[in-house]
Scaffold this active site. Sequence first.
Site, PDB file in Angstrom:
ATOM      1  N   ASN A   1       0.938  -1.047  -0.082  1.00  0.00           N
ATOM      2  CA  ASN A   1       0.116   0.099  -0.062  1.00  0.00           C
ATOM      3  C   ASN A   1       0.727   1.131  -0.109  1.00  0.00           C
ATOM      4  OD1 ASN A   1      -1.683   2.160   0.516  1.00  0.00           O
ATOM      5  ND2 ASN A   1      -2.362   1.424   2.557  1.00  0.00           N
TER       6      ASN A   1
ATOM      7  N   LYS B   1       0.045   4.087  -0.380  1.00  0.00           N
ATOM      8  CA  LYS B   1      -0.434   5.352   0.177  1.00  0.00           C
ATOM      9  C   LYS B   1      -0.070   6.648  -0.830  1.00  0.00           C
ATOM     10  CE  LYS B   1      -0.298   3.319   4.772  1.00  0.00           C
ATOM     11  NZ  LYS B   1      -0.103   3.487   6.130  1.00  0.00           N
TER      12      LYS B   1
ATOM     13  N   HIS C   1      -9.449   1.412   4.931  1.00  0.00           N
ATOM     14  CA  HIS C   1      -8.334   1.425   5.691  1.00  0.00           C
ATOM     15  C   HIS C   1      -8.485   2.609   6.822  1.00  0.00           C
ATOM     16  CE1 HIS C   1      -4.057   2.649   6.578  1.00  0.00           C
ATOM     17  NE2 HIS C   1      -3.853   1.757   5.943  1.00  0.00           N
TER      18      HIS C   1
ATOM     19  N   GLU D   1      -6.766   4.738   7.651  1.00  0.00           N
ATOM     20  CA  GLU D   1      -6.510   6.437   7.335  1.00  0.00           C
ATOM     21  C   GLU D   1      -7.911   6.847   6.879  1.00  0.00           C
ATOM     22  OE1 GLU D   1      -3.006   5.517   5.533  1.00  0.00           O
ATOM     23  OE2 GLU D   1      -2.072   5.174   7.267  1.00  0.00           O
TER      24      GLU D   1
ATOM     25  N   GLU E   1      -5.654  -4.982  10.409  1.00  0.00           N
ATOM     26  CA  GLU E   1      -4.451  -3.772  10.524  1.00  0.00           C
ATOM     27  C   GLU E   1      -4.882  -2.900  12.047  1.00  0.00           C
ATOM     28  OE1 GLU E   1      -2.305  -2.639   6.898  1.00  0.00           O
ATOM     29  OE2 GLU E   1      -4.193  -1.362   6.957  1.00  0.00           O
TER      30      GLU E   1
ATOM     31  N   GLY F   1       2.347   2.197  10.826  1.00  0.00           N
ATOM     32  CA  GLY F   1       3.318   3.470  10.655  1.00  0.00           C
ATOM     33  C   GLY F   1       4.087   3.720  12.010  1.00  0.00           C
TER      34      GLY F   1
ATOM     35  N   SER G   1       3.276  -2.181  10.536  1.00  0.00           N
ATOM     36  CA  SER G   1       4.737  -2.219  10.650  1.00  0.00           C
ATOM     37  C   SER G   1       5.538  -3.555  10.037  1.00  0.00           C
ATOM     38  CB  SER G   1       5.159  -1.929  12.101  1.00  0.00           C
ATOM     39  OG  SER G   1       4.554  -0.549  12.448  1.00  0.00           O
TER      40      SER G   1
HETATM   41  P1  PGA Z   1       2.836   0.380   7.733  1.00  0.00           P
HETATM   42  O1  PGA Z   1       1.475   0.521   6.988  1.00  0.00           O
HETATM   43  O2  PGA Z   1       3.285  -1.105   7.070  1.00  0.00           O
HETATM   44  O3  PGA Z   1       3.636   1.669   7.374  1.00  0.00           O
HETATM   45  O4  PGA Z   1       2.469   0.210   9.258  1.00  0.00           O
HETATM   46  C1  PGA Z   1       0.457  -0.567   6.949  1.00  0.00           C
HETATM   47  C2  PGA Z   1      -0.813   0.116   6.240  1.00  0.00           C
HETATM   48  O5  PGA Z   1      -1.210   1.054   6.644  1.00  0.00           O
HETATM   49  O6  PGA Z   1      -1.397  -0.604   5.215  1.00  0.00           O
END
Ligand code: PGA
Length: 262
Positions: free
Chosen positions: A12, A14, A104, A106, A174, A180, A220
Amino acid sequence: MAVARTPLIAGNWKMNLDHLQAVAFVQKLHWTLKDAAHEDGSVEVAVFPPFTDIRTVQTLIDADKIPFAFGAQDISTHDSGAYTGEVSGAFLSKLSCRYVIIGHSERREYHHETDEIVAAKVRAALKHGIVPVICVGETLEQREESGPTAVSVAQLRVALEAVSADDDFVVAYEPVWAIGTGQVASPEQAQEVCAALREVISEALGADVAAKTRVLYGGSVKSGNIASFMREPDVDGALVGGASLVVDEFASIIRFQKHVGV
Ligand code: PGA
């Protein structure tokens, strides 16, 4: 009851990598895996670029016969019309997107996407032949209040109202506190929730669907921890954010079978 589910390693991106950077990235990832004699098909690789890159990624993958899938990071609930800034499933399907990420955290947080909106987006994806990657997960406060599985289970139940037994879909667990942050869930924590989500799929759509549907962990994920997740029986792959932007690191995640002996 061993069911073969092809692992899915999904990147992903983003809001990172413009369409020119996307070309360089996809080519380099392809070469890196080739150089490492990675066996295509042992793991499904998918990238999720920003909308503005999708046409470019499609053309490159098509022209160079690169064995990666690709998808979008969001989809409109509508097919067309006066919805400024939205991108419909009809358009994504014209670009041969196999997947779309839906719900997601976010988007749930910054764009106020409710479980009902997530379900409507899942419906829109399926209508256009795109496989939804349905994301669920709890915040730290929610985990402390209602335990590890309650929020994800409730979110998935609503999303699955849009799915029928012959639809293809993917679920991604997730935990918001792990995205992140570098604060990765333990493999046991991931397994516990992924198993609960498979149970929800089984209740809603039957045991056969639950047995063939891939449930991913995200948050992560790095080359150093992917193996421990993949050893868990209900974790079928990973949705990778930050580490999917670094070619060598993402290639190493894709090659988890080599460096861990799973
Ligand atoms: P990350 O993000 O691997 O940077 O923690 C995962 C995601 O948001 O899909």
